[in-house]
Structure formats: structure tokens, C-alpha cells
Design a protein around this motif. Structure first.
Motif, PDB file in Angstrom:
ATOM      1  N   ILE A  82      57.643  18.360  40.202  1.00  0.00           N
ATOM      2  CA  ILE A  82      59.039  18.557  40.616  1.00  0.00           C
ATOM      3  C   ILE A  82      59.132  19.681  41.653  1.00  0.00           C
ATOM      4  CG2 ILE A  82      59.967  17.665  38.458  1.00  0.00           C
ATOM      5  CD1 ILE A  82      60.611  20.548  37.642  1.00  0.00           C
ATOM      6  N   GLY A  83      58.193  20.620  41.606  1.00  0.00           N
ATOM      7  CA  GLY A  83      58.147  21.639  42.646  1.00  0.00           C
ATOM      8  C   GLY A  83      57.872  21.026  44.008  1.00  0.00           C
ATOM      9  N   PHE A  84      56.950  20.070  44.047  1.00  0.00           N
ATOM     10  CA  PHE A  84      56.637  19.413  45.314  1.00  0.00           C
ATOM     11  C   PHE A  84      57.795  18.545  45.802  1.00  0.00           C
ATOM     12  CE2 PHE A  84      52.370  20.892  44.798  1.00  0.00           C
ATOM     13  CZ  PHE A  84      51.826  20.866  46.076  1.00  0.00           C
ATOM     14  N   VAL A  85      58.495  17.892  44.882  1.00  0.00           N
ATOM     15  CA  VAL A  85      59.663  17.108  45.298  1.00  0.00           C
ATOM     16  C   VAL A  85      60.686  18.018  45.969  1.00  0.00           C
ATOM     17  CG1 VAL A  85      61.636  15.764  44.502  1.00  0.00           C
ATOM     18  CG2 VAL A  85      59.367  15.309  43.568  1.00  0.00           C
ATOM     19  N   GLY A  86      60.905  19.177  45.371  1.00  0.00           N
ATOM     20  CA  GLY A  86      61.909  20.086  45.910  1.00  0.00           C
ATOM     21  C   GLY A  86      61.565  20.647  47.265  1.00  0.00           C
ATOM     22  N   THR A  87      60.279  20.835  47.550  1.00  0.00           N
ATOM     23  CA  THR A  87      59.897  21.516  48.790  1.00  0.00           C
ATOM     24  C   THR A  87      59.225  20.621  49.831  1.00  0.00           C
ATOM     25  OG1 THR A  87      57.838  22.216  47.722  1.00  0.00           O
ATOM     26  CG2 THR A  87      59.684  23.760  47.665  1.00  0.00           C
ATOM     27  N   HIS A  88      58.708  19.457  49.431  1.00  0.00           N
ATOM     28  CA  HIS A  88      57.909  18.665  50.366  1.00  0.00           C
ATOM     29  C   HIS A  88      58.357  17.220  50.530  1.00  0.00           C
ATOM     30  CE1 HIS A  88      55.307  22.040  49.173  1.00  0.00           C
ATOM     31  NE2 HIS A  88      54.775  21.920  50.374  1.00  0.00           N
ATOM     32  N   ALA A  89      59.295  16.762  49.739  1.00  0.00           N
ATOM     33  CA  ALA A  89      59.713  15.362  49.835  1.00  0.00           C
ATOM     34  C   ALA A  89      60.254  15.027  51.224  1.00  0.00           C
ATOM     35  CB  ALA A  89      60.773  15.068  48.775  1.00  0.00           C
ATOM     36  N   LYS A  90      60.951  15.954  51.835  1.00  0.00           N
ATOM     37  CA  LYS A  90      61.536  15.683  53.154  1.00  0.00           C
ATOM     38  C   LYS A  90      60.459  15.396  54.194  1.00  0.00           C
ATOM     39  CE  LYS A  90      61.850  20.648  54.193  1.00  0.00           C
ATOM     40  NZ  LYS A  90      62.774  21.772  54.522  1.00  0.00           N
ATOM     41  N   PHE A  91      59.299  16.045  54.054  1.00  0.00           N
ATOM     42  CA  PHE A  91      58.219  15.795  55.009  1.00  0.00           C
ATOM     43  C   PHE A  91      57.665  14.384  54.825  1.00  0.00           C
ATOM     44  CE2 PHE A  91      57.553  20.536  54.220  1.00  0.00           C
ATOM     45  CZ  PHE A  91      58.369  20.906  55.277  1.00  0.00           C
ATOM     46  N   LEU A  92      57.505  13.972  53.572  1.00  0.00           N
ATOM     47  CA  LEU A  92      56.993  12.631  53.309  1.00  0.00           C
ATOM     48  C   LEU A  92      57.983  11.575  53.769  1.00  0.00           C
ATOM     49  CD1 LEU A  92      54.707  10.966  52.025  1.00  0.00           C
ATOM     50  CD2 LEU A  92      55.955  11.080  49.864  1.00  0.00           C
TER      51      LEU A  92
END
Length: 505
Positions: free
Chosen positions: A329-339
């Protein structure tokens, strides 16, 4: 330019930070000499390991001359005066790239220093460049599509681990006496173990993260890396500072509840009074047989110095599930926009974490948070009965750097690209301070890291115990620390010419 200070007869690049700082204060070592030696070492060996991926030697030269002038004037000197330092490429240094190992940010130049770097400069440290890490520090093999792979200086065919692999490899090679690292699932402890140096993960909030996106998720923290416990502690004394922008850094009347300066002067510790625990796997980490065997062989050489040692560990029920959910969930919050916006520029590890995070329901997250609370309470109860805990630092011996992550250990499949990091994230989840120190070599001839874990907020105790155990190791011939062969590194071909340099995995 000839230095007015007396040169040291041995190569200053091999001096520890505390030793170099003391020599500088006594006018027996010039900061210019030290900077020149570190630059020379980089130029001699970095082609073989690819650790210092962005450099500013011009600024280092300028700062070293200013540092020398301050010594000659008799100025008050900071704790890190005249010491070159490497900064992990997750942290801004003004004028240098901060790429995060991501193609999206390959042209990003920092407009100003990170607050930590500002503090390091104020204490006299001299940033000399950026050290390599995997994309967004996701994964424990230091490789990315911006700068490529970082090899292990003890065996150039093997991984330096990660995510602070550039810092660990650079330190092992003598490119600088100090370096920064960061740690979520062992990101500074794993590479320290693989490369034969020291990595310290402090209690959460000791080193503030004023810009941490998920400020209330206590997982990732910055920490010091060095070639000895004393040197790591010296660096921590500057990294640990008052900054109330981090909700985990307790600041009252402008001061922290702990004394940062205490880390620079570790008190002696009576090992014979300690109630120790030891475990090879916490009951869940997929530890390789070779690692178990080496750990079992070193315990009899260390444990007689303690009051008692019990083979046991805290209750780690749910560790894999808690870590998987919170990490994702940490990655969703900070990196999902890049994906979502630039998927072709996002590596598989980051993409996998985002996809995993999106697969969890609100119930999954709520249950993981509840389990996390119980997990921390179990660890607190354990450390009411035991003073410190000894474990291996990493579940495996260093492997081929072409392997993005271990898909199996002793023939058993791993659950994810981070499952093999269980020995590190066990203490991450509990919030307890952990240090890795080198302790001999395994059956493959590679450095072995011994992890020492203490009670939450007992950072001074962990460091003091580690320093005493480090001294025991130094006096035990088959466990004593040895560095890489610098001549072999000098003669090695450029790592960038190796197949798969930019395309690991």
C-alpha cells in the motif's frame, strides 16, 4: 598544491572516519590529502563495481581546501570535519542528479540539499557524489536502467545486495569513510552484510524523515553506513537531529528526547551481564543451509562472553502478511501514478508492488494493521526477558548479480522478490533498532553479516554492544574482517561492458 599538514605514511583512503577526523584535528592529516586519496581510489576501482554513479570532485576539492584552512586557523571543527561522504541516490544533493534509479527522473537535478545533507555539511562532512540503488530502492539487488548494476567488490560476479548497494560497495573499496543508506526491508543491512561493512537501522524517528510521503507508516528510515561501529555511530550523531516535521521524532523545546551527541562517544558495555537470545530464522525466514551452518559455527565463539544465550525468538506470527500488505500500500500511494502514466519506464519490482497493493481490500489492510499492533506487542514482551537478539543478517550468500532476486532458496520457491529479506524485515515491523556487522566469511568465501537487535529506542545500547562484539570478532582470527583485493579491482574490466549490465532480470 602542497599541503602544509604532515601526510600519513599509509593510504588515507583506508582510514576509518573517527581515525581520520582525529588526525585532521591534530594536523597530522590534511582534508585535502584525504579527499585526494578518496578520489584516487574511486578512479582506480569504481569501473569494476559501479558504486559512485554521480560525482562532484570539483566541489569536494573546493570544500577540502576550505576544511584545511579552517584547521590551520584553529577554528572549532564539526564532528565530521573534512570527511568525504557518499550519499545514496534517493537523497538530494544540490547540483547533482537525484534519479531514484528511475528512468522517469534520469534528468532530475537537485535544486537544493536535503535537510540531512544540510546537517552533514554543517558538521563538516563533504559530499563527493551519489551512490547507486535499485529503482526507487525496490529490491535487494542494486541495479537500475539509469546507471546499471553494482557488483560486490569481494567477487565481481556477485551482487552487492540492496538497496544501498552502492554505498556498501563504495565503503568496502575505501572510496569514502562514510555513506548514507536507507532501510525498509533491510536496504542498508543487507548490502552491508554482503560487502563486509557496517549498516545501522535506528529506531524510527531517530533520523527524521521530514519529507516522507506516508509520514505515519513506520517502515522506511535513513541510517548510517561505515566500516566500523564507531564510525557508523559518529555519523549517526549528526544524522540524528531535531526535526518536528517527522511525527516519530520527539522534539521538546527544540531538542530531541535523546542526545544525538551521545552516539559519538559510545559507553563501554559489560557483555558478561547480558541475557542474549539467538535465532537463525525467526521461525519463518527462508534461511539457506549454508547461512545456518555459519551462524551455528560462530555462536560458540561469541556466546561464552554473555551471561546467558537462549536459542529463541519473538513471536513473528503474520510477519510475511503484514510486511506484504504495508509495503504494497506504500507503493500504491507513492508510485501508482508512474505506472499509470509511464508504464514503459517503470521496472518490474515497482510495478509488482503497485499491482499487489491494488489487489488488497480495505479488510485486508485493516487486518494487517491490527496484526501489526499485536506483532509489536509480542516483540516488546520478548525484550522484557532478553537484552539483545543475534541473527544472521541475510538469508542467503551473495549470488550472481544477474539474478534480480532469488526465486528459490535450497530448492524451495520464494513467495515474492522480497520474501528472502525476512531476517531483516522481522525487526523492521517491530520498530526495533538493528545493526549488521561483518563476522567472518561463509563457505563461498563471501562476507557474512551478524545482526544485533535491541529494544525499541535503545539505540545507544545496541551500538555499544555491537562495538564490543566487533572487538571480539577482530580478536578471533577466522572471524576477523578483511576487505576486498584492491589490486584485483584495479585490474578488472569495466562492469559496464558485462552482458546484462542494464537489463538484469
Amino acid at each position: 598544491m602542497t599541503s602544509p599538514l604532515q601526510p600519513k605514511p599509509t593510504d588515507p583512503a583506508d582510514f576509518g572516519a573517527a581515525e581520520a577526523r582525529a588526525l585532521i584535528a591534530r594536523k597530522q592529516l590534511s582534508p585535502v590529502e584525504l579527499a585526494d586519496a578518496c578520489i584516487r581510489r574511486v578512479e582506480q576501482v569504481d569501473h569494476a563495481v559501479n558504486a559512485l554513479v554521480a560525482r562532484d570532485f570539483e566541489d569536494l576539492n573546493t570544500n577540502s581546501k576550505a576544511a584545511e584552512a579552517a584547521v590551520m586557523r584553529g577554528d572549532n571543527l564539526g564532528l565530521l570535519h573534512g570527511l568525504p561522504i557518499g550519499i545514496k541516490d534517493m537523497i538530494d544533493v544540490k547540483g547533482l542528479p537525484t534519479t531514484y534509479g528511475s528512468l522517469i527522473f534520469r534528468d532530475n537535478i537537485a535544486a537544493q540539499d536535503d535537510p540531512m545533507v544540510t546537517g552533514l555539511r554543517a558538521a563538516g562532512a563533504m559530499p563527493m557524489g551519489k551512490t547507486n540503488n535499485p529503482e526507487w530502492s525496490a529490491g535487494a539487488n542494486t541495479v537500475n536502467r539509469v546507471y546499471g548494476a553494482t557488483a560486490n567488490p569481494h567477487d565481481l560476479t556477485r551482487s552487492s545486495a540492496g538497496s544501498s548497494g552502492g554505498s556498501a560497495a563504495a565503503l568496502a573499496c575505501g572510496m569514502m569513510p562514510l555513506a548514507s543508506g536507507s532501510d525498509l526491508g533491510g536496504s542498508l543491512r543487507n548490502p552491508a552484510a554482503f560487502c563486509g561493512v557496517v549498516g545501522y537501522r535506528p529506531s524510527f524517528g531517530v533520523v527524521p524523515g521530514p519529507a516522507r510521503p506516508m509520514a505515519l507508516l513506520p517502515l522506511s528510515t535513513v541510517g548510517p553506513m561505515a566500516r566500523s561501529v564507531k564510525d557508523a555511530s559518529l555519523l549517526l550523531s549528526v544524522m540524528a537531529r531535531a526535526d518536528n516535521r517527522d511525527p516519530f521524532t520527539a522534539v521538546v523545546d527544540g531538542k530531541t528526547t535523546w542526545s544525538p551527541s551521545s552516539f559519538a562517544h559510545l559507553p563501554p558495555c559489560d557483555l558478561s551481564s547480558l541475557k542474549m537470545a539467538a535465532t537463525e530464522d525467526f521461525g519463518f525466514a527462508p534461511t539457506e543451509g549454508m547461512i545456518r551452518k555459519h551462524f551455528a559455527s560462530i555462536l560458540p565463539k561469541i556466546t561464552p562472553f554473555f551471561a546467558r544465550t537462549e536459542m529463541t525468538s519473538p513471536d513473528c506470527t503474520g510477519a510475511d502478511r503484514i510486511f506484504s500488505v504495508l509495503r504494497a500500500i506504500g507503493f500504491v500511494g507513492t508510485h501508482a501514478k508512474f505506472l499509470d502514466e509511464q508504464p514503459d519506464l517503470v521496472g518490474e519490482n515497482v510495478a509488482q508492488n503497485v499491482r499487489e497493493g491494488r489487489s488488497y481490500t480495505a479488510d485486508d489492510i485493516a487486518q494487517a494493521l491490527v496484526m501489526h499492533g499485536g506483532y509489536q506487542r509480542a516483540w516488546n514482551a520478548f525484550f522484557a526477558q532478553h537484552d539483545y537478539l543475534l541473527t544472521p543478517a541475510v538469508t542467503i550468500s551473495p549470488r550472481d548479480w544477474h539474478e534480480l532476486y532469488p526465486t528459490q532458496i535450497d530448492g524451495v520457491a520464494t513467495k515474492s522478490y522480497y520474501h528472502w529479506l525476512g531476517l531483516a524485515y522481522a525487526s523492521t515491523l517491530a520498530g526495533h533498532p538493528s545493526i549488521t556487522i561483518p563476522c567472518g566469511r561463509d563457505a563461498n568465501g563471501m562476507p557474512f553479516g551478524l545482526q544485533i537487535i535491541g529494544q525499541r529506542n535503545n539505540d545507544l545500547g545496541v551500538l555499544s554492544v555491537a562495538a564490543e562484539i566487533e572487538a571480539l570478532i577482530a580478536g578471533t582470527p577466522d572471524l576477523a574482517v578483511s576487505g576486498p583485493d584492491i589490486q584485483t579491482l584495479r585490474n578488472a574490466p569495466p562492469l559496464r561492458d558485462a552482458p546484462g549490465f542494464l537489463t538484469v532480470g
